[in-house]
Design a protein around this motif. Sequence first.
Motif, short mmCIF file in Angstrom:
data_model
loop_
_atom_site.label_atom_id
_atom_site.label_comp_id
_atom_site.label_asym_id
_atom_site.label_seq_id
_atom_site.Cartn_x
_atom_site.Cartn_y
_atom_site.Cartn_z
N ILE A 147 0.84 -1.21 0.00
CA ILE A 147 0.00 0.00 0.00
C ILE A 147 0.87 1.25 0.00
CG2 ILE A 147 -1.65 1.34 1.36
CD1 ILE A 147 -2.83 -1.32 2.32
N ILE A 148 1.90 1.27 0.84
CA ILE A 148 2.78 2.44 0.93
C ILE A 148 3.52 2.66 -0.39
CG2 ILE A 148 4.84 3.34 2.08
CD1 ILE A 148 3.84 1.88 4.62
N LYS A 149 3.93 1.58 -1.05
CA LYS A 149 4.58 1.71 -2.36
C LYS A 149 3.62 2.31 -3.38
CE LYS A 149 7.97 -2.02 -1.89
NZ LYS A 149 8.33 -3.40 -2.33
N LEU A 150 2.35 1.88 -3.35
CA LEU A 150 1.37 2.44 -4.28
C LEU A 150 1.14 3.93 -4.01
CD1 LEU A 150 -1.33 -0.39 -4.48
CD2 LEU A 150 0.20 0.35 -6.30
N MET A 151 1.36 4.36 -2.79
CA MET A 151 1.23 5.78 -2.44
C MET A 151 2.53 6.55 -2.67
SD MET A 151 -0.96 5.57 1.10
CE MET A 151 -2.66 5.01 1.13
N ASN A 152 3.53 5.88 -3.28
CA ASN A 152 4.84 6.50 -3.56
C ASN A 152 5.56 6.92 -2.29
OD1 ASN A 152 4.48 6.31 -6.41
ND2 ASN A 152 3.21 8.14 -6.35
N GLY A 153 5.36 6.16 -1.22
CA GLY A 153 6.01 6.46 0.04
C GLY A 153 7.09 5.47 0.37
N SER A 154 7.65 5.60 1.58
CA SER A 154 8.69 4.69 2.05
C SER A 154 8.30 4.14 3.41
CB SER A 154 10.04 5.41 2.14
OG SER A 154 9.98 6.47 3.08
N PHE A 155 8.82 2.94 3.72
CA PHE A 155 8.43 2.20 4.93
C PHE A 155 9.69 1.60 5.53
CE2 PHE A 155 5.88 -1.74 6.45
CZ PHE A 155 5.86 -1.24 7.74
#
Length: 460
Positions: free
Chosen positions: A434-442
């Motif tokens: 989900i975070i990757k789809l939001m262009n974020g990092s985890f």
Amino acid sequence: MDSIKKRLVLYFIFIVVFTVIILEVLIANIVRQNYYKNLEDILSNQIRVSCDLYLRYFSDSTLYDNVMNNVDTFWRQVPAQVQIIDTQGKLIMDSIGVIPPEGMDMPDVVQALKGEKGKWMGSVNYDSSQVMAVAYPLRSQERIVGALRFISSLGKVNEDIKRVESVFLLIGGIVIILSSLLSVILSNSIVNPLKEVTEAAEKMASGNFKVQSRKRYDDEVGKLSDTLNYMAEEITKKDQLKNDFISSVSHELRTPLTSIKGWAVTLKEGNAYEEEMLRDGLEIIEKEADRLTTMVEELLDFSRFVSGKIAIKKEYVDVGQVMEHIRKQLKPRSERDNISLQVEYPDDLPFMMSDENRLKQVFINILDNSFKFTPSGGSILFKAGYTGKYIEFFIKDSGCGIPGEELPKVKDKFYKGRNSKSRNGIGLSVCDEIIKLMNGSFEIKSEVDKGTETLIKLPV
């Protein structure tokens, strides 16, 4: 099928043959030029000596008188054919008695009569081979009185050249044969490892992932073997994880189903006469059904992410409102488990273009893990901050932590650590997707017995 080995051998042989031919042609030309140059130098030295001799001892007499009385002096020590030509270009003496045809072209003589050394190569009617002629001016008291010409057949020189060329041709043939044998050996050193890699790949394709591709050399083929072996190991690990996942899910599904079925049978048979027992049974059935629903939703989410059929719904999201909602939702659990839950965020947090429901899913999933691994009396911090174009979410707990060897794997699909309380090992992997789809990092940091820190960065 046109094999690689055959093509390699043909390419090697073609390159060697082409190179040998080029070298043979160059060497043959160099040898020929050297032999002709040596003959020219010999004739030039001899004719220069003879002309100097004429200038010193015979220049007092006319050219015709010298030809009549002293002509043998000019070729006594010279094996070549000797000719004497007057200033009009007329042949007045030939050592072998040859009379050239009228108008015969003699460019070397023309040069000699101009005071320069002349050279000519060509064919004559009295020799089957070509000849080389060198002409030099005869002088008497600084005046050119004629030309002296030495002529040598190139027959013997050409035979010597052919012998040398034959030796080089033999050497070239040997080089081609040896190179052909070497090309077969070299092609085998490339093709045989490829065959072994292909055989190993075919066995892996049939389902045998225990086979190993043998690495012969530390080159591209060796790297291919390493990659193939690594792929087989990863497939074996993933297959084992899948089996563990199926086993875990089966166990997790069996537990609520057993409870539901047990109470359903009890209620059906009419054994629950007391209202309290009836209420307890229905409550357990409801909770276990909710538990099954949650597991099924996680599995459906996971399936959608794997198949790429899920999308992020973009809308304006009030981050503070989302965090406040999560605080209220988890407050009863924190009180029940005696765990301090702190939710902190600045009042001026900007709105985000994101998917509110997916954001809640990510935060609740991570916070759920924090509650599971944090003992009674512990604390959990859920904090947000705004930095430039990103909003950072920070979740920290005082739980048992994650061992260092397990930390890189916690976001892998189906992975469950030794002390994991996860139902199926896909919660964090879904969050990561989900975070990757939001262009974020985890990012996850953890130390055993000190707790776990999670940092999520999402673009505004």
